[in-house]
Design a protein around this motif. Sequence first.
Motif, PDB file in Angstrom:
ATOM      1  N   ARG A 183      10.417  38.589 -34.058  1.00  0.00           N
ATOM      2  CA  ARG A 183       9.267  37.693 -33.949  1.00  0.00           C
ATOM      3  C   ARG A 183       8.066  38.222 -34.733  1.00  0.00           C
ATOM      4  N   SER A 184       7.931  39.552 -34.797  1.00  0.00           N
ATOM      5  CA  SER A 184       6.842  40.134 -35.583  1.00  0.00           C
ATOM      6  C   SER A 184       7.093  39.956 -37.078  1.00  0.00           C
ATOM      7  N   LEU A 185       8.356  40.036 -37.480  1.00  0.00           N
ATOM      8  CA  LEU A 185       8.692  39.820 -38.888  1.00  0.00           C
ATOM      9  C   LEU A 185       8.404  38.376 -39.292  1.00  0.00           C
ATOM     10  N   ILE A 186       8.718  37.439 -38.396  1.00  0.00           N
ATOM     11  CA  ILE A 186       8.430  36.031 -38.679  1.00  0.00           C
ATOM     12  C   ILE A 186       6.921  35.818 -38.799  1.00  0.00           C
ATOM     13  N   ALA A 187       6.169  36.445 -37.882  1.00  0.00           N
ATOM     14  CA  ALA A 187       4.706  36.325 -37.944  1.00  0.00           C
ATOM     15  C   ALA A 187       4.166  36.927 -39.237  1.00  0.00           C
ATOM     16  N   LEU A 188       4.782  38.028 -39.691  1.00  0.00           N
ATOM     17  CA  LEU A 188       4.359  38.656 -40.942  1.00  0.00           C
ATOM     18  C   LEU A 188       4.604  37.729 -42.124  1.00  0.00           C
ATOM     19  N   ILE A 189       5.760  37.084 -42.146  1.00  0.00           N
ATOM     20  CA  ILE A 189       6.078  36.155 -43.233  1.00  0.00           C
ATOM     21  C   ILE A 189       5.064  35.020 -43.276  1.00  0.00           C
ATOM     22  N   ALA A 230      21.286  30.921 -45.529  1.00  0.00           N
ATOM     23  CA  ALA A 230      21.818  29.890 -44.634  1.00  0.00           C
ATOM     24  C   ALA A 230      22.479  30.541 -43.421  1.00  0.00           C
ATOM     25  N   GLY A 231      22.224  29.971 -42.255  1.00  0.00           N
ATOM     26  CA  GLY A 231      22.780  30.528 -41.028  1.00  0.00           C
ATOM     27  C   GLY A 231      21.671  30.964 -40.086  1.00  0.00           C
ATOM     28  N   SER A 232      22.061  31.589 -39.003  1.00  0.00           N
ATOM     29  CA  SER A 232      21.086  32.024 -38.004  1.00  0.00           C
ATOM     30  C   SER A 232      20.230  33.160 -38.551  1.00  0.00           C
ATOM     31  N   LEU A 233      18.987  33.198 -38.102  1.00  0.00           N
ATOM     32  CA  LEU A 233      18.048  34.220 -38.563  1.00  0.00           C
ATOM     33  C   LEU A 233      18.089  35.399 -37.599  1.00  0.00           C
ATOM     34  N   ARG A 251       8.432  28.626 -32.783  1.00  0.00           N
ATOM     35  CA  ARG A 251       8.727  28.113 -34.121  1.00  0.00           C
ATOM     36  C   ARG A 251      10.207  28.270 -34.443  1.00  0.00           C
ATOM     37  N   LEU A 252      10.750  29.424 -34.108  1.00  0.00           N
ATOM     38  CA  LEU A 252      12.170  29.659 -34.356  1.00  0.00           C
ATOM     39  C   LEU A 252      13.025  28.707 -33.528  1.00  0.00           C
ATOM     40  N   ALA A 253      12.605  28.479 -32.273  1.00  0.00           N
ATOM     41  CA  ALA A 253      13.342  27.553 -31.413  1.00  0.00           C
ATOM     42  C   ALA A 253      13.246  26.124 -31.939  1.00  0.00           C
ATOM     43  N   ALA A 254      12.077  25.766 -32.487  1.00  0.00           N
ATOM     44  CA  ALA A 254      11.899  24.413 -33.023  1.00  0.00           C
ATOM     45  C   ALA A 254      12.833  24.170 -34.203  1.00  0.00           C
ATOM     46  N   TYR A 255      12.952  25.163 -35.073  1.00  0.00           N
ATOM     47  CA  TYR A 255      13.893  25.026 -36.191  1.00  0.00           C
ATOM     48  C   TYR A 255      15.318  24.851 -35.671  1.00  0.00           C
ATOM     49  N   THR A 256      15.659  25.615 -34.637  1.00  0.00           N
ATOM     50  CA  THR A 256      17.014  25.551 -34.084  1.00  0.00           C
ATOM     51  C   THR A 256      17.295  24.182 -33.482  1.00  0.00           C
ATOM     52  N   ILE A 257      16.320  23.616 -32.768  1.00  0.00           N
ATOM     53  CA  ILE A 257      16.497  22.294 -32.155  1.00  0.00           C
ATOM     54  C   ILE A 257      16.776  21.236 -33.214  1.00  0.00           C
ATOM     55  N   LEU A 258      16.095  21.358 -34.350  1.00  0.00           N
ATOM     56  CA  LEU A 258      16.293  20.384 -35.429  1.00  0.00           C
ATOM     57  C   LEU A 258      17.504  20.710 -36.299  1.00  0.00           C
ATOM     58  N   GLY A 259      18.193  21.802 -35.960  1.00  0.00           N
ATOM     59  CA  GLY A 259      19.381  22.170 -36.720  1.00  0.00           C
ATOM     60  C   GLY A 259      19.070  22.726 -38.090  1.00  0.00           C
ATOM     61  N   LEU A 260      17.900  23.364 -38.219  1.00  0.00           N
ATOM     62  CA  LEU A 260      17.465  23.902 -39.505  1.00  0.00           C
ATOM     63  C   LEU A 260      17.366  25.414 -39.444  1.00  0.00           C
ATOM     64  N   GLN A 261      17.395  26.039 -40.606  1.00  0.00           N
ATOM     65  CA  GLN A 261      17.163  27.469 -40.661  1.00  0.00           C
ATOM     66  C   GLN A 261      15.677  27.735 -40.855  1.00  0.00           C
ATOM     67  N   ALA A 316       9.583  19.494 -31.028  1.00  0.00           N
ATOM     68  CA  ALA A 316       9.886  20.468 -32.084  1.00  0.00           C
ATOM     69  C   ALA A 316       9.342  19.994 -33.426  1.00  0.00           C
ATOM     70  N   TYR A 317       9.503  18.713 -33.697  1.00  0.00           N
ATOM     71  CA  TYR A 317       9.009  18.152 -34.959  1.00  0.00           C
ATOM     72  C   TYR A 317       7.485  18.248 -35.044  1.00  0.00           C
ATOM     73  N   GLN A 318       6.809  17.868 -33.979  1.00  0.00           N
ATOM     74  CA  GLN A 318       5.346  17.913 -33.968  1.00  0.00           C
ATOM     75  C   GLN A 318       4.840  19.345 -34.092  1.00  0.00           C
ATOM     76  N   PHE A 319       5.540  20.282 -33.458  1.00  0.00           N
ATOM     77  CA  PHE A 319       5.129  21.685 -33.528  1.00  0.00           C
ATOM     78  C   PHE A 319       5.224  22.220 -34.960  1.00  0.00           C
ATOM     79  N   LEU A 320       6.314  21.892 -35.648  1.00  0.00           N
ATOM     80  CA  LEU A 320       6.511  22.395 -37.008  1.00  0.00           C
ATOM     81  C   LEU A 320       5.601  21.707 -38.017  1.00  0.00           C
TER      82      LEU A 320
END
Length: 256
Positions: A97-103, A137-140, A204-214, A250-254
């Motif tokens: 989660r810290s790496l995602i925040a850094l990105i 592509a795939g899970s993060l 954010r990571l969960a929102a991507y997962t709900i939408l089936g996105l990486q 999830a869509y509104q959050f992203l």
Amino acid sequence: MGFDPRQWTSASQPSQRQRVTSNVESLLVENDALRHEVRRLRAELERLRLHQVRENRHRSKESFNDATEVSGITAFHIDAWGQVLSQQVGWGDLRLRSLIALIERLNRKSFHPKLNLYQRLDRLLPGFGSELHAAMAGSLTKKRGAVLAAFAFYGVRASEWLNEDPQRVVQELLKHQESTQSSRRTRSDRRSTDRKRSGSSDERLAAYTILGLQYGSTEYDIKKAYRRLVKQHHPDLGGSTEDFHKISEAYQFLME
């Protein structure tokens, strides 16, 4: 035109009009030759200058191409780099989660904050970001997140650092895992901020997962996935109300 001694005649003896044939004429001839040589040298210098400019441009272009040349990043490279990073000192202190925040923070500080990482890399080197996106592509996982953070930090040169000095990559990621401002706060404030950031990154990571996105998918991909899922899960079309609400949130959050 000026005064030319070769055309000078004596006013006291107009009938003779004897041309001056002293050393003046030879000096003038020599002067003309020198002027011609100066013009030739100036033209030669200008030619050499233009040639040097073209050479410098060519070398700069070759240097840039060599520095940013991509041999083809695949999922194999991503997994191999992640495995090497996981064996370095300090790896255990990194958090996904810290790496995602850094990105996300590095993207906000980039030249175009509305672009995601892949789009930003494509601007730096056409096709690079798309190639990285396909390889990711795939899970993060944490390993993949660390590799992605390295590209966010080092840009198109990240592969060089990952190959040559993975220990430094881990140390740099650890150093920049928290923002400069958070390092000045008290420990209690820092823990509170980290909890908020962790929740935001997890959401954010969960929102991507709900939408089936990486993670890091483009706005176009998010909208496309949302439209597709709405047609499948809309209550009026026989879908689940709960799933529909999750997709909408999830869509509104992203898209915020």
